[in-house]
Enzyme design. Structure first.
Site, PDB file in Angstrom:
ATOM      1  CG  HIS A  11       0.168  33.383  37.501  1.00 58.27           C
ATOM      2  ND1 HIS A  11      -0.570  34.482  37.899  1.00 58.27           N
ATOM      3  CD2 HIS A  11      -0.263  33.065  36.263  1.00 58.27           C
ATOM      4  CE1 HIS A  11      -1.422  34.798  36.940  1.00 58.27           C
ATOM      5  NE2 HIS A  11      -1.253  33.965  35.928  1.00 58.27           N
ATOM      6  CG  ASP A  66      -0.656  43.649  31.769  1.00 59.77           C
ATOM      7  OD1 ASP A  66      -0.561  43.105  30.650  1.00 59.77           O
ATOM      8  OD2 ASP A  66      -1.407  43.248  32.663  1.00 59.77           O
ATOM      9  NE  ARG A  96      -3.387  40.768  25.117  1.00 60.08           N
ATOM     10  CZ  ARG A  96      -3.047  40.041  26.185  1.00 60.08           C
ATOM     11  NH1 ARG A  96      -2.462  40.601  27.230  1.00 60.08           N
ATOM     12  NH2 ARG A  96      -3.293  38.757  26.199  1.00 60.08           N
ATOM     13  CB  SER A 128      -0.003  40.069  29.872  1.00 61.78           C
ATOM     14  OG  SER A 128      -0.953  40.362  30.852  1.00 61.78           O
ATOM     15  CE  LYS A 163      -0.301  40.956  34.806  1.00 61.68           C
ATOM     16  NZ  LYS A 163      -1.692  40.806  34.420  1.00 61.68           N
TER      17      LYS A 163
HETATM   18  N1  URA Z   1      -3.765  36.952  32.555  1.00 65.20           N
HETATM   19  C1  URA Z   1      -3.011  38.066  32.419  1.00 65.20           C
HETATM   20  O1  URA Z   1      -2.579  38.670  33.391  1.00 65.20           O
HETATM   21  N2  URA Z   1      -2.740  38.486  31.159  1.00 65.20           N
HETATM   22  C2  URA Z   1      -3.182  37.845  30.071  1.00 65.20           C
HETATM   23  O2  URA Z   1      -2.896  38.273  28.979  1.00 65.20           O
HETATM   24  C3  URA Z   1      -3.979  36.699  30.224  1.00 65.20           C
HETATM   25  C4  URA Z   1      -4.239  36.268  31.498  1.00 65.20           C
END
Ligand code: URA
Length: 426
Positions: A83, A162, A169, A184, A188
């Site tokens: 990621h 999320d 947010r 977050s 995932k």
């Molecule tokens: N990418 C995400 O998936 N979540 C975040 O909070 C920031 C970047």
């Protein structure tokens, strides 16, 4: 049942919440018992007070439990994903996923779209005619078994809370909180079912994290969360003051990825891909040299299979904006920076990126960067080739690029690409 105002007040006053309180407030939000304004206040309290390790673990567990978890066990290969926190010209996934699959692992790369000045992997791949981003869970599994690599859209079933928290947010200025970002991203990735994960945390002007110390804290927090959830996790901090490679856009980045898969391409893209591949292979204990699989054409063959499996034609001609201009240097000197943020914003203004989630993106818009940091340039020397679908977008991009290169009279020292590693050699 907990009282949301009491939980908000306790967090506001710097007290540690009990696991039940964290779970109840998040589940209450998911079920509609905790109102948007209450969650907004709690997010702001977390923004200022942070979360303890236990609070963060429970927060992340609850996010994972808000949806499904992909079942990837039982595949014939070990699973490992990467990621990136997002950068300008970051097309590494397009090369890395097939490369690591060619080396014997399965790479389930569930990705997102770009927003703002950083591009999204799915937007890049969608510039390939016929390619399909949406796969069912069983298609993902079948492709991992047959091809070894999948890059597709993360389904709405993974950590669904999320999406709501992220949207909240975004409108409450609470995105830039390390525990909220970590939970977050990691909820995932953990729900995706990978056994191992390498995080590429970008640092610099073109990145989400501008500051090394904060990026390091983010990396350490995410590595701990991964390890706590049984996902072998390693992170690397990489420079994002300058764009990665020469191509920034969608189709133009696919072309550059193909050049690397065919043994050429910019050296920084090749180098970063190989470094990340080595981390991924070490985590799943595959003792092979990825450079060999890149150079002998194996990674390119897996890429072709991966694109075909999702309906795309890997040999199709790719779009290039019909309007074109070359931006030249107004002065002579040594290049001290090719500013990643300006180049990213330019690509976005050219039409390659989106301002709102639902906006379309142009496949053919983009920038080719012709110069690097440290290089000497003359007056009138070409700096950028710029492409757009119409004259209006072209003018906006060109204007931004006129300020993207900074010159100095002194010779400039090279900066390293890799700034830190967390979870391996620390
Ligand atoms: N990418 C995400 O998936 N979540 C975040 O909070 C920031 C970047």
């Amino acid at each position: 049942m907990i009282s949301a105002p009491e939980v908000i007040a306790r967090k506001r006053d710097g007290e540690e919440l009990a696991p039940d309180e964290v779970r109840d407030v998040l589940q209450g939000y998911q079920e509609g018992r905790v109102a948007e304004e209450q969650m907004s206040a709690l997010l702001m309290a977390v923004f200022f007070r942070g979360l303890s390790d236990l609070e963060l673990r429970t927060w992340t567990d609850t996010m994972i439990a808000s949806g499904e978890r992909l079942a990837l066990s039982g595949l014939s290969r070990p699973t490992v994903d990467k990621h990136s926190t997002g950068g300008v010209g970051d097309k590494i996934s397009l090369i890395l996923a097939p490369l690591v699959a060619a080396c014997g692992a399965a790479v389930p790369q569930l990705s997102g779209r770009g927003l703002g000045h950083t591009g999204g992997t799915l937007d890049k791949l969608e510039s390939i005619p016929g390619w399909r981003a949406h796969l069912s869970n069983s298609e993902i599994r079948d492709q991992l078994e047959s091809v070894g690599a999948v890059i597709c859209a993360a389904g709405s079933g993974l950590a669904p809370i999320d999406r709501r928290l992220y949207a909240l947010r975004d409108v409450t200025s609470t995105v830039e909180s390390i525990p909220l970002i970590s939970s977050s991203i990691m909820s995932k990735k953990i729900a995706e079912g990978t056994e191992a994960l390498v995080l590429d945390v970008k640092v610099g002007r073109g990145a989400f994290m501008k500051d090394h110390a904060r990026a390091l804290t983010l990396a350490r927090t995410m590595v701990r969360l991964g390890d706590d959830h049984g996902v072998r996790t390693r992170a690397q901090l990489t420079d994002m003051d300058e764009p990665l490679g020469r191509a920034i856009g969608n189709a133009i980045e696919v072309e550059e990825s193909l050049a690397v898969l065919d043994g050429g391409g910019p050296s920084d893209v090749r180098e970063l891909t190989l470094i990340l591949a080595r981390h991924m292979l070490e985590l799943v204990e595959l003792d092979v040299d990825p450079a060999q699989y890149l150079d002998d054409g194996s990674a390119r063959r897996v890429y072709d299979d991966m694109i075909r499996a999702q309906g795309g034609d890997p040999d199709a001609e790719l779009a290039r904006g019909s309007h074109h201009q070359t931006v030249t240097s107004a002065h002579a000197g040594y290049i001290s920076t090719v500013d990643a943020l300006s180049v990213g914003v330019a690509a976005w203004r050219l039409g390659a990126g989106r301002a709102r989630k639902e906006d379309p993106v142009s496949a053919g818009a983009g920038v080719e960067v012709l110069v690097r940091r440290g290089q000497a340039v003359e007056v009138g020397q070409p700096l950028f080739e710029v492409y757009a679908d119409d004259a209006e977008h072209l003018a906006l991009g060109v204007e931004t690029l006129r300020h993207a290169v900074n010159l100095t009279d002194d010779v400039v020292v090279e900066r390293p690409l890799i700034l830190d590693v967390v979870g391996a050699t620390e």
